[in-house]
Scaffold this motif. Sequence first.
Motif, PDB file in Angstrom:
ATOM      1  N   TYR A 194      14.428  33.065   9.659  1.00 28.89           N
ATOM      2  CA  TYR A 194      15.309  31.727   9.826  1.00 28.89           C
ATOM      3  C   TYR A 194      15.245  31.145   8.408  1.00 28.89           C
ATOM      4  CZ  TYR A 194      13.612  32.479  14.558  1.00 28.89           C
ATOM      5  OH  TYR A 194      13.382  32.886  15.645  1.00 28.89           O
ATOM      6  N   THR A 195      15.445  31.507   7.358  1.00 29.75           N
ATOM      7  CA  THR A 195      15.675  31.313   5.938  1.00 29.75           C
ATOM      8  C   THR A 195      16.720  32.075   5.270  1.00 29.75           C
ATOM      9  OG1 THR A 195      14.409  33.207   5.142  1.00 29.75           O
ATOM     10  CG2 THR A 195      13.020  31.140   5.712  1.00 29.75           C
ATOM     11  N   GLY A 196      17.000  31.192   4.189  1.00 31.08           N
ATOM     12  CA  GLY A 196      18.225  31.784   3.361  1.00 31.08           C
ATOM     13  C   GLY A 196      19.637  30.871   3.722  1.00 31.08           C
ATOM     14  N   PRO A 197      20.775  31.303   3.185  1.00 24.72           N
ATOM     15  CA  PRO A 197      21.838  30.916   3.466  1.00 24.72           C
ATOM     16  C   PRO A 197      22.125  31.206   5.006  1.00 24.72           C
ATOM     17  CG  PRO A 197      22.079  32.103   1.483  1.00 24.72           C
ATOM     18  CD  PRO A 197      20.638  32.462   1.844  1.00 24.72           C
ATOM     19  N   CYS A 198      23.052  30.229   5.493  1.00 28.47           N
ATOM     20  CA  CYS A 198      23.158  30.255   7.123  1.00 28.47           C
ATOM     21  C   CYS A 198      24.427  29.880   7.489  1.00 28.47           C
ATOM     22  CB  CYS A 198      22.019  29.338   7.925  1.00 28.47           C
ATOM     23  SG  CYS A 198      21.807  27.748   7.448  1.00 28.47           S
ATOM     24  N   PHE A 199      24.827  29.999   8.569  1.00 26.70           N
ATOM     25  CA  PHE A 199      26.110  29.451   9.304  1.00 26.70           C
ATOM     26  C   PHE A 199      25.845  29.468  10.747  1.00 26.70           C
ATOM     27  CE2 PHE A 199      26.999  34.105   9.757  1.00 26.70           C
ATOM     28  CZ  PHE A 199      27.403  33.979  11.271  1.00 26.70           C
ATOM     29  N   ARG A 200      26.521  28.236  11.256  1.00 27.64           N
ATOM     30  CA  ARG A 200      26.318  28.107  12.733  1.00 27.64           C
ATOM     31  C   ARG A 200      27.403  28.080  13.593  1.00 27.64           C
ATOM     32  NH1 ARG A 200      24.816  21.797  12.656  1.00 27.64           N
ATOM     33  NH2 ARG A 200      26.205  21.921  10.603  1.00 27.64           N
ATOM     34  N   ILE A 201      27.055  28.487  14.851  1.00 25.94           N
ATOM     35  CA  ILE A 201      28.151  29.122  15.708  1.00 25.94           C
ATOM     36  C   ILE A 201      27.980  27.597  16.762  1.00 25.94           C
ATOM     37  CG2 ILE A 201      29.191  30.782  17.424  1.00 25.94           C
ATOM     38  CD1 ILE A 201      27.806  32.641  15.836  1.00 25.94           C
ATOM     39  N   LYS A 202      29.273  27.084  17.190  1.00 17.36           N
ATOM     40  CA  LYS A 202      29.241  26.148  18.116  1.00 17.36           C
ATOM     41  C   LYS A 202      28.880  26.679  19.598  1.00 17.36           C
ATOM     42  CE  LYS A 202      33.434  24.091  16.160  1.00 17.36           C
ATOM     43  NZ  LYS A 202      34.977  23.480  16.297  1.00 17.36           N
TER      44      LYS A 202
ATOM     45  N   CYS B  81      19.494  24.256   9.247  1.00 15.86           N
ATOM     46  CA  CYS B  81      20.808  24.940   8.781  1.00 15.86           C
ATOM     47  C   CYS B  81      21.968  23.832   9.140  1.00 15.86           C
ATOM     48  CB  CYS B  81      21.212  26.058   9.843  1.00 15.86           C
ATOM     49  SG  CYS B  81      22.823  26.851   9.165  1.00 15.86           S
ATOM     50  N   GLN B  82      21.545  22.591   8.579  1.00 14.39           N
ATOM     51  CA  GLN B  82      22.330  21.362   8.852  1.00 14.39           C
ATOM     52  C   GLN B  82      23.534  21.590   7.903  1.00 14.39           C
ATOM     53  OE1 GLN B  82      22.277  19.812  11.692  1.00 14.39           O
ATOM     54  NE2 GLN B  82      20.357  21.245  12.170  1.00 14.39           N
ATOM     55  N   THR B  83      23.496  22.096   6.669  1.00 12.86           N
ATOM     56  CA  THR B  83      24.348  22.249   5.907  1.00 12.86           C
ATOM     57  C   THR B  83      25.321  23.647   5.955  1.00 12.86           C
ATOM     58  OG1 THR B  83      22.989  23.197   4.140  1.00 12.86           O
ATOM     59  CG2 THR B  83      23.363  20.969   4.082  1.00 12.86           C
ATOM     60  N   GLY B  84      24.691  24.333   6.674  1.00 11.96           N
ATOM     61  CA  GLY B  84      25.703  25.788   6.882  1.00 11.96           C
ATOM     62  C   GLY B  84      27.138  25.172   7.498  1.00 11.96           C
ATOM     63  N   THR B  85      27.945  26.345   7.181  1.00  9.22           N
ATOM     64  CA  THR B  85      29.344  25.872   7.972  1.00  9.22           C
ATOM     65  C   THR B  85      29.408  26.272   9.457  1.00  9.22           C
ATOM     66  OG1 THR B  85      29.940  28.184   7.453  1.00  9.22           O
ATOM     67  CG2 THR B  85      30.568  26.728   5.727  1.00  9.22           C
ATOM     68  N   ILE B  86      30.325  25.603  10.054  1.00 10.83           N
ATOM     69  CA  ILE B  86      30.108  25.812  11.655  1.00 10.83           C
ATOM     70  C   ILE B  86      31.428  26.683  11.859  1.00 10.83           C
ATOM     71  CG2 ILE B  86      30.437  24.527  13.812  1.00 10.83           C
ATOM     72  CD1 ILE B  86      29.102  22.081  12.325  1.00 10.83           C
ATOM     73  N   HIS B  87      31.351  27.614  12.915  1.00 16.68           N
ATOM     74  CA  HIS B  87      32.443  28.358  13.172  1.00 16.68           C
ATOM     75  C   HIS B  87      32.421  28.433  14.583  1.00 16.68           C
ATOM     76  CE1 HIS B  87      33.084  30.087   9.059  1.00 16.68           C
ATOM     77  NE2 HIS B  87      31.634  29.755   8.993  1.00 16.68           N
TER      78      HIS B  87
END
Length: 145
Positions: A98-106, A138-144
């Motif tokens: 759970y490290t590095g750049p991330c994105f989130r799925i709704k 991952c609060q700053t990751g984009t949301i998709h």
Amino acid sequence: MKKIASVLAAVGVAAVSLVTAEGVANAACTYDHACMYSEKDFKGLMRDDGFSRPNWGQVTYKNSSIALYRGDGSQQNVSSMENRDENSYIAVYYNSNYTGPCFRIKPNGRVWNFQDVKLSNGDANDRMNSHKFNPSNCQTGTIHG
């Protein structure tokens, strides 16, 4: 007796129609789970999973010995994903643990093609390596989705 035989025959045909030419079942993703697919548009090999996974290299697709992550550039790495949990986001991370750049799925969201997701390092397709339900980092990751 004829009615029972016709019902069993119909069920058999339906079960066979769920299997693609490669022998991969394209069944619906289970409620409250995450489903990962080896191809865009929810096709190819599938993993239906109810747990966060810190290393996709140690988890295989259903009925397969093929890992979800096989190294950068592998055609069999996860390329699309569904979040069937209606109460939580799922974060998808570039690195294991759970490290590095991330994105989130709704919640109840989908990402049709990881190649369309842009991370701070440039891309996401075929390089993501872990996912977590209810992410806190991952609060700053984009949301998709």
